[in-house]
Write a protein that holds these residues in place. Sequence first.
Motif, mmCIF file in Angstrom:
data_model
loop_
_atom_site.group_PDB
_atom_site.id
_atom_site.type_symbol
_atom_site.label_atom_id
_atom_site.label_comp_id
_atom_site.label_asym_id
_atom_site.label_seq_id
_atom_site.Cartn_x
_atom_site.Cartn_y
_atom_site.Cartn_z
ATOM 1 N N GLY A 48 -13.442 -17.220 -12.659
ATOM 2 C CA GLY A 48 -12.811 -16.020 -12.132
ATOM 3 C C GLY A 48 -11.570 -16.285 -11.314
ATOM 4 N N GLU A 49 -11.426 -15.504 -10.250
ATOM 5 C CA GLU A 49 -10.241 -15.605 -9.392
ATOM 6 C C GLU A 49 -10.161 -16.950 -8.685
ATOM 7 N N ALA A 50 -11.311 -17.524 -8.332
ATOM 8 C CA ALA A 50 -11.323 -18.827 -7.659
ATOM 9 C C ALA A 50 -10.726 -19.895 -8.574
ATOM 10 N N ARG A 51 -11.058 -19.839 -9.849
ATOM 11 C CA ARG A 51 -10.521 -20.805 -10.820
ATOM 12 C C ARG A 51 -9.010 -20.633 -10.967
ATOM 13 N N THR A 52 -8.585 -19.389 -11.080
ATOM 14 C CA THR A 52 -7.158 -19.098 -11.216
ATOM 15 C C THR A 52 -6.388 -19.602 -10.005
ATOM 16 N N GLU A 53 -6.936 -19.398 -8.821
ATOM 17 C CA GLU A 53 -6.280 -19.861 -7.596
ATOM 18 C C GLU A 53 -6.224 -21.388 -7.541
ATOM 19 N N LEU A 54 -7.309 -22.048 -7.915
ATOM 20 C CA LEU A 54 -7.314 -23.515 -7.939
ATOM 21 C C LEU A 54 -6.300 -24.053 -8.942
#
Length: 140
Positions: A48-54
């Motif tokens: 999700g968003e955590a992956r995109t941010e990383l």
Amino acid sequence: MYSKVLLPVSGESRGERSRKALAKAMAVSSGEIILLHVTEPISQVVGGEARTELEREESAQGLTLLCPIIEILENAGAAFHTRVEAGTIAETIVRIADEEKADLIVMYTDGRDGLSDMLLGSITERVLRNTGVDLLAVRS
């Protein structure tokens, strides 16, 4: 002379090894130099968003590491572009060389680094074994 030269750059882009490999790449390039920095793959557990941010953070950090090399190329007026890719280093170098249709890969090598290199081979050796692209190994 080579029209597309792939230059993988590690985290020590400010160091002597990267500059030496860059000088060799510039000397044999009649066209474009592709700068590549390979980051560690992100765990499949993260989504999700955590992956995109990383992924965004890893890409920004990779571009920051390439800045000293980019500055040299810009000052020389050389044609280049950058790529920051996640994956295992040797396999990613081979994949990007194919995708970019590079006709030369320039890598620095400092010889064997330990037990894993003795068992698996160095990154440079693994790239050489798995690509049909010419490879120039610059001893550091």
